[in-house]
Design a protein around this motif. Structure first.
Motif, short mmCIF file in Angstrom:
data_model
loop_
_atom_site.label_atom_id
_atom_site.label_comp_id
_atom_site.label_asym_id
_atom_site.label_seq_id
_atom_site.Cartn_x
_atom_site.Cartn_y
_atom_site.Cartn_z
N GLY A 119 0.92 -1.26 0.09
CA GLY A 119 -0.09 0.16 -0.15
C GLY A 119 0.83 1.44 -0.06
N PRO A 120 0.38 2.55 0.01
CA PRO A 120 0.98 3.64 0.08
C PRO A 120 2.23 3.95 1.11
CG PRO A 120 -1.16 4.17 -0.57
CD PRO A 120 -1.10 2.80 -0.23
N ASP A 121 1.60 3.18 2.30
CA ASP A 121 2.45 3.43 3.46
C ASP A 121 3.14 1.94 3.95
OD1 ASP A 121 0.16 2.50 4.33
OD2 ASP A 121 -0.06 3.68 6.03
N THR A 122 2.83 0.97 3.20
CA THR A 122 3.22 -0.40 3.93
C THR A 122 3.93 -1.43 2.96
OG1 THR A 122 0.96 -0.15 5.04
CG2 THR A 122 2.18 -2.47 5.00
N PHE A 123 5.12 -1.84 3.28
CA PHE A 123 5.93 -2.35 2.62
C PHE A 123 6.58 -3.56 3.16
CE2 PHE A 123 6.13 2.34 2.40
CZ PHE A 123 5.84 2.61 1.31
N ASP A 124 6.87 -4.78 2.18
CA ASP A 124 7.69 -5.84 2.99
C ASP A 124 9.14 -5.63 2.54
OD1 ASP A 124 5.32 -7.09 3.84
OD2 ASP A 124 5.29 -8.28 2.09
N ARG A 125 10.11 -6.03 3.49
CA ARG A 125 11.59 -6.11 3.23
C ARG A 125 12.01 -7.28 3.96
NH1 ARG A 125 14.46 -4.26 7.45
NH2 ARG A 125 16.20 -3.84 5.91
#
Length: 310
Positions: A119-125
């Protein structure tokens, strides 16, 4: 909301990492701009206008931007940051050098090595050498992101029609200058962009063996050459061939691991490859745990036979 991609280029054309980063940026925001900063970089800027999905290309052209020094590029990015919700660069040596400085100047956290945009503010790393995936949510007004290029497809290099705008270059910071640069020239594909990679490990025993065994195989397959950290540390291969957590991250169509045991740090750099072939005489080697095809054999017999059959 608008996302800004910091282009990695050689002044005449764009590096493939930029196309991967544009794909990630489009997942963050449908409105994407690209900053091309350099010296006499019109060729790269024109190439950026052709990328599918890019709305605008900003070109900052000045002599002190030509060497890609973070001390000069970061203020250039900072001057534009107020108009963007996301600023992205590839997690290459270029991006890893530049983006932490940008994040510090903006007093926000950096979200590193992103592999998925949720999402615009949520990421996987990835964390712990890729053995776990952290989902990170940021409330910062500007998200500073480096992108693991193997996590995103290449954006189409043609088909776009972005507007090109020249912007004023910030003054030279005077904090650093480039003394010299040594580049390695090779007719082989670039390691991080190659469709086929063959890598050798400590099992090869010496630089002479590495060259004698791996080079013919790479030549037959039209592959890039890689190496494990153990092989690089032992002097079998140069540093820029290292694949792994502390080297380069690759995800080719075919990865051939020869004499590599499969330490967790190495697996972190290649386990996203589409097809993995492992050759090792130790049937308990961890590399077989991720390999699609495994051959338990003496590499000094198996690899020359493979070359002969190819």
């Amino acid at each position: 909301m608008t996302a800004l991609v910091i282009a990695e280029h050689d002044h005449h054309g764009l590096k493939p990492s930029t196309l991967h980063t544009v794909t990630a940026a489009l997942a963050c925001d449908p409105q994407v701009h690209v900053l091309v900063a350099g010296r006499d970089c019109t060729g790269a800027a024109q190439a950026a206008t052709q990328i599918a999905g890019v709305a605008k290309v900003l070109q900052a052209d000045a002599p002190h931007l030509g060497d890609g020094l973070a001390e000069n590029l970061a203020p250039q990015v900072l001057a534009l940051a107020g108009g963007y919700t996301h600023i992205l660069a590839a997690a290459t040596a270029f991006g890893k050098n530049l983006m932490p400085r940008v994040a510090a100047l903006l007093d926000v956290m950096q979200i590193s090595d992103v592999i998925h945009v949720l999402g615009p503010d949520t990421f996987d790393r990835p964390i712990y050498a890729g053995n776990a995936i952290a989902t990170v949510q940021s409330a910062d007004a500007v998200k500073i992101i480096t992108v693991r290029t193997t996590g995103f497809d290449l954006a189409a290099a043609t088909g776009g029609s972005a507007a090109l705008e020249s912007i004023a270059a910030v003054p030279d910071s005077g904090l650093s200058s480039l003394v010299g640069r040594e580049t390695t020239k090779s007719e082989r594909p670039e390691l991080t962009a190659a469709k086929i990679v063959v890598s050798g490990g400590r099992g090869l025993g010496s630089k002479e063996n590495f060259d004698a065994v791996m080079t013919p195989l790479a030549d037959k397959l039209g592959a890039a050459l890689g190496a494990s950290r153990a092989a690089v540390d032992a002097g079998y291969a140069p540093n820029d061939w290292q694949v792994g957590q502390t080297g380069k991250i690759v995800a080719p169509q075919l990865y051939v691991a020869v004499g590599i045991s499969g330490a967790i740090q190495h697996l972190a750099g290649m386990k996203d490859s589409k097809v993995i072939v492992a050759i090792n005489k130790d049937e308990e080697a961890p590399i077989f745990g991720v390999a699609d095809y495994g051959l338990v054999a003496d590499l000094f017999t198996a690899v020359p036979e493979m070359v002969k059959q190819l």
